[in-house]
Design a protein around this motif. Structure first.
Motif, PDB file in Angstrom:
ATOM      1  N   PRO A 104       0.829  -1.220   0.000  1.00 15.39           N
ATOM      2  CA  PRO A 104       0.000   0.000   0.000  1.00 15.39           C
ATOM      3  C   PRO A 104       0.854   1.258   0.000  1.00 15.39           C
ATOM      4  O   PRO A 104       2.059   1.205   0.268  1.00 15.39           O
ATOM      5  CB  PRO A 104      -0.811  -0.120   1.304  1.00 15.39           C
ATOM      6  CG  PRO A 104      -0.124  -1.144   2.125  1.00 15.39           C
ATOM      7  CD  PRO A 104       0.707  -1.994   1.233  1.00 15.39           C
ATOM      8  N   SER A 105       0.215   2.374  -0.299  1.00 17.59           N
ATOM      9  CA  SER A 105       0.926   3.662  -0.290  1.00 17.59           C
ATOM     10  C   SER A 105       1.272   4.028   1.160  1.00 17.59           C
ATOM     11  O   SER A 105       0.798   3.378   2.111  1.00 17.59           O
ATOM     12  CB  SER A 105       0.048   4.738  -0.910  1.00 17.59           C
ATOM     13  OG  SER A 105      -1.081   4.941  -0.080  1.00 17.59           O
ATOM     14  N   ALA A 106       2.029   5.098   1.313  1.00 13.18           N
ATOM     15  CA  ALA A 106       2.451   5.528   2.657  1.00 13.18           C
ATOM     16  C   ALA A 106       1.257   5.802   3.566  1.00 13.18           C
ATOM     17  O   ALA A 106       1.309   5.556   4.774  1.00 13.18           O
ATOM     18  CB  ALA A 106       3.331   6.769   2.533  1.00 13.18           C
ATOM     19  N   ASP A 107       0.160   6.302   2.979  1.00 14.35           N
ATOM     20  CA  ASP A 107      -1.016   6.592   3.814  1.00 14.35           C
ATOM     21  C   ASP A 107      -1.984   5.406   3.887  1.00 14.35           C
ATOM     22  O   ASP A 107      -3.127   5.544   4.304  1.00 14.35           O
ATOM     23  CB  ASP A 107      -1.727   7.851   3.317  1.00 14.35           C
ATOM     24  CG  ASP A 107      -2.213   7.715   1.876  1.00 14.35           C
ATOM     25  OD1 ASP A 107      -1.978   6.650   1.258  1.00 14.35           O
ATOM     26  OD2 ASP A 107      -2.844   8.663   1.379  1.00 14.35           O
ATOM     27  N   GLY A 108      -1.549   4.246   3.444  1.00 13.49           N
ATOM     28  CA  GLY A 108      -2.351   3.032   3.620  1.00 13.49           C
ATOM     29  C   GLY A 108      -3.340   2.746   2.508  1.00 13.49           C
ATOM     30  O   GLY A 108      -4.148   1.814   2.616  1.00 13.49           O
ATOM     31  N   SER A 121       4.272  -4.448 -16.669  1.00 11.68           N
ATOM     32  CA  SER A 121       3.358  -4.374 -15.526  1.00 11.68           C
ATOM     33  C   SER A 121       3.037  -2.912 -15.225  1.00 11.68           C
ATOM     34  O   SER A 121       3.752  -1.993 -15.659  1.00 11.68           O
ATOM     35  CB  SER A 121       3.947  -5.067 -14.296  1.00 11.68           C
ATOM     36  OG  SER A 121       5.114  -4.403 -13.890  1.00 11.68           O
ATOM     37  N   ILE A 122       1.958  -2.728 -14.497  1.00 12.01           N
ATOM     38  CA  ILE A 122       1.510  -1.384 -14.144  1.00 12.01           C
ATOM     39  C   ILE A 122       0.883  -1.452 -12.754  1.00 12.01           C
ATOM     40  O   ILE A 122       0.291  -2.470 -12.372  1.00 12.01           O
ATOM     41  CB  ILE A 122       0.511  -0.832 -15.199  1.00 12.01           C
ATOM     42  CG1 ILE A 122       0.085   0.593 -14.854  1.00 12.01           C
ATOM     43  CG2 ILE A 122      -0.684  -1.748 -15.381  1.00 12.01           C
ATOM     44  CD1 ILE A 122      -0.695   1.283 -15.967  1.00 12.01           C
ATOM     45  N   THR A 123       1.030  -0.355 -12.015  1.00 12.07           N
ATOM     46  CA  THR A 123       0.451  -0.279 -10.669  1.00 12.07           C
ATOM     47  C   THR A 123      -0.818   0.563 -10.722  1.00 12.07           C
ATOM     48  O   THR A 123      -0.851   1.602 -11.386  1.00 12.07           O
ATOM     49  CB  THR A 123       1.457   0.353  -9.686  1.00 12.07           C
ATOM     50  OG1 THR A 123       2.647  -0.441  -9.692  1.00 12.07           O
ATOM     51  CG2 THR A 123       0.897   0.405  -8.276  1.00 12.07           C
ATOM     52  N   ALA A 124      -1.849   0.084 -10.012  1.00 19.18           N
ATOM     53  CA  ALA A 124      -3.133   0.796 -10.011  1.00 19.18           C
ATOM     54  C   ALA A 124      -3.645   0.941  -8.588  1.00 19.18           C
ATOM     55  O   ALA A 124      -3.414   0.068  -7.742  1.00 19.18           O
ATOM     56  CB  ALA A 124      -4.159   0.038 -10.851  1.00 19.18           C
ATOM     57  N   ARG A 125      -4.349   2.042  -8.354  1.00 22.28           N
ATOM     58  CA  ARG A 125      -5.010   2.212  -7.047  1.00 22.28           C
ATOM     59  C   ARG A 125      -6.224   1.305  -6.942  1.00 22.28           C
ATOM     60  O   ARG A 125      -6.534   0.796  -5.872  1.00 22.28           O
ATOM     61  CB  ARG A 125      -5.423   3.672  -6.866  1.00 22.28           C
ATOM     62  CG  ARG A 125      -4.231   4.637  -6.755  1.00 22.28           C
ATOM     63  CD  ARG A 125      -4.709   6.076  -6.607  1.00 22.28           C
ATOM     64  NE  ARG A 125      -5.586   6.217  -5.457  1.00 22.28           N
ATOM     65  CZ  ARG A 125      -6.790   6.777  -5.495  1.00 22.28           C
ATOM     66  NH1 ARG A 125      -7.252   7.266  -6.611  1.00 22.28           N
ATOM     67  NH2 ARG A 125      -7.528   6.864  -4.404  1.00 22.28           N
ATOM     68  N   ARG A 126      -6.911   1.132  -8.047  1.00 18.92           N
ATOM     69  CA  ARG A 126      -8.093   0.257  -8.053  1.00 18.92           C
ATOM     70  C   ARG A 126      -8.121  -0.523  -9.368  1.00 18.92           C
ATOM     71  O   ARG A 126      -7.546  -0.093 -10.370  1.00 18.92           O
ATOM     72  CB  ARG A 126      -9.397   1.076  -7.945  1.00 18.92           C
ATOM     73  CG  ARG A 126      -9.496   1.934  -6.693  1.00 18.92           C
ATOM     74  CD  ARG A 126      -9.670   1.096  -5.422  1.00 18.92           C
ATOM     75  NE  ARG A 126      -9.840   1.953  -4.247  1.00 18.92           N
ATOM     76  CZ  ARG A 126      -8.823   2.413  -3.500  1.00 18.92           C
ATOM     77  NH1 ARG A 126      -7.567   2.109  -3.816  1.00 18.92           N
ATOM     78  NH2 ARG A 126      -9.066   3.184  -2.449  1.00 18.92           N
ATOM     79  N   ILE A 127      -8.891  -1.626  -9.349  1.00 21.26           N
ATOM     80  CA  ILE A 127      -9.036  -2.444 -10.560  1.00 21.26           C
ATOM     81  C   ILE A 127     -10.523  -2.637 -10.839  1.00 21.26           C
ATOM     82  O   ILE A 127     -11.306  -2.896  -9.918  1.00 21.26           O
ATOM     83  CB  ILE A 127      -8.381  -3.824 -10.360  1.00 21.26           C
ATOM     84  CG1 ILE A 127      -6.866  -3.677 -10.253  1.00 21.26           C
ATOM     85  CG2 ILE A 127      -8.711  -4.760 -11.522  1.00 21.26           C
ATOM     86  CD1 ILE A 127      -6.187  -4.973  -9.891  1.00 21.26           C
ATOM     87  N   LEU A 128     -10.892  -2.478 -12.092  1.00 17.89           N
ATOM     88  CA  LEU A 128     -12.263  -2.791 -12.517  1.00 17.89           C
ATOM     89  C   LEU A 128     -12.187  -3.996 -13.455  1.00 17.89           C
ATOM     90  O   LEU A 128     -11.576  -3.916 -14.519  1.00 17.89           O
ATOM     91  CB  LEU A 128     -12.877  -1.590 -13.244  1.00 17.89           C
ATOM     92  CG  LEU A 128     -14.281  -1.777 -13.829  1.00 17.89           C
ATOM     93  CD1 LEU A 128     -15.296  -2.122 -12.751  1.00 17.89           C
ATOM     94  CD2 LEU A 128     -14.712  -0.507 -14.557  1.00 17.89           C
ATOM     95  N   VAL A 129     -12.783  -5.105 -13.032  1.00 17.41           N
ATOM     96  CA  VAL A 129     -12.734  -6.324 -13.838  1.00 17.41           C
ATOM     97  C   VAL A 129     -13.999  -6.395 -14.701  1.00 17.41           C
ATOM     98  O   VAL A 129     -15.116  -6.434 -14.179  1.00 17.41           O
ATOM     99  CB  VAL A 129     -12.619  -7.584 -12.956  1.00 17.41           C
ATOM    100  CG1 VAL A 129     -12.588  -8.845 -13.825  1.00 17.41           C
ATOM    101  CG2 VAL A 129     -11.366  -7.511 -12.092  1.00 17.41           C
TER     102      VAL A 129
END
Ligand code: FAD
Length: 178
Positions: A104-108, A121-129
């Protein structure tokens, strides 16, 4: 159409962004693109990853979709991709092979790591399947060749096209009679 190239004329794939994005949408059919459109319009950074095999690809036209009735599926998706891009969303042609929780990010806040078939690869805050369904056709001779044309799966989508013709129903459950 080659596998991995979404149907439609805009065959170019956007670059995968550097760094984290707000949302990775897995699947660029109608559901994924509509989700991406709303996210992009909400000023979220959004990347759609699509492997290019929408379920309705065999059909000549989409039906029952207001204002787009009779439009080829490839054209609906082409316009959808165009609209997502108008708001800054990106559409990447590839297959997602894994999506896993990352640190997780520094603020959780949550982070996910999404890996593509080509190894990127790519980093995402959220995923929509929005990966849709895959039809597993029964092994009836001739059925696969006619799927989406004279063999139709849904009376609401294609009943009009076969109106007044003799029909056979391949019954797979109690609801088939209806
Ligand atoms: C022959 C046929 C005709 C149809 N006609 C109609 C109609 O006229 N009207 C109607 O309302 N509905 C129709 N349907 C139903 C139609 O399939 C759905 O309405 C629509 O396609 C669903 O959209 P979707 O985005 O959920 O899934 P899909 O359109 O199937 O899109 C899913 C996308 O996700 C991608 N994907 C899957 N896994 C991954 C992965 N791991 N990584 C990246 N991408 C991935 C796929 O390649 C695909 O492009 C029809 C269905 C069939 C079979």
């Amino acid at each position: 159409m080659t596998e991995g190239t979404p149907v439609g004329e805009d065959s170019a794939s956007d670059a995968l962004p550097e760094g984290a994005v707000d949302v990775v949408v897995i699947g660029g059919g109608g559901a994924g693109l509509n989700g991406a459109l709303m996210l992009a319009r909400s000023r979220r950074s959004v990347v759609v990853i699509d492997s290019g095999s929408p379920r309705n690809a065999p059909a000549e036209a989409v039906h029952g979709l207001l204002a787009l009735d009779g439009t080829p599926p490839s054209e609906v998706l082409r316009r959808g991709r165009e609209q997502v891009r108008q708001y800054g969303g990106r559409v990447v042609h590839d297959e997602v092979v894994s999506a896993e929780p990352a640190a997780p990010s520094a603020d959780g806040d949550l982070r996910f790591s999404v890996t593509l078939a080509d190894g990127r690869s790519i980093t995402a805050r959220r995923i929509l399947v929005a990966t849709g369904l895959t039809d597993v056709l029964p092994e009836v001779p001739g059925l696969a060749e006619h799927w989406g044309h004279s063999v139709v799966h849904c009376p609401y989508c294609h009943g009009w096209e076969v109106r007044d013709e003799p029909i056979g129903v391949l019954a797979t459950g109690p609801a088939s009679i209806g």
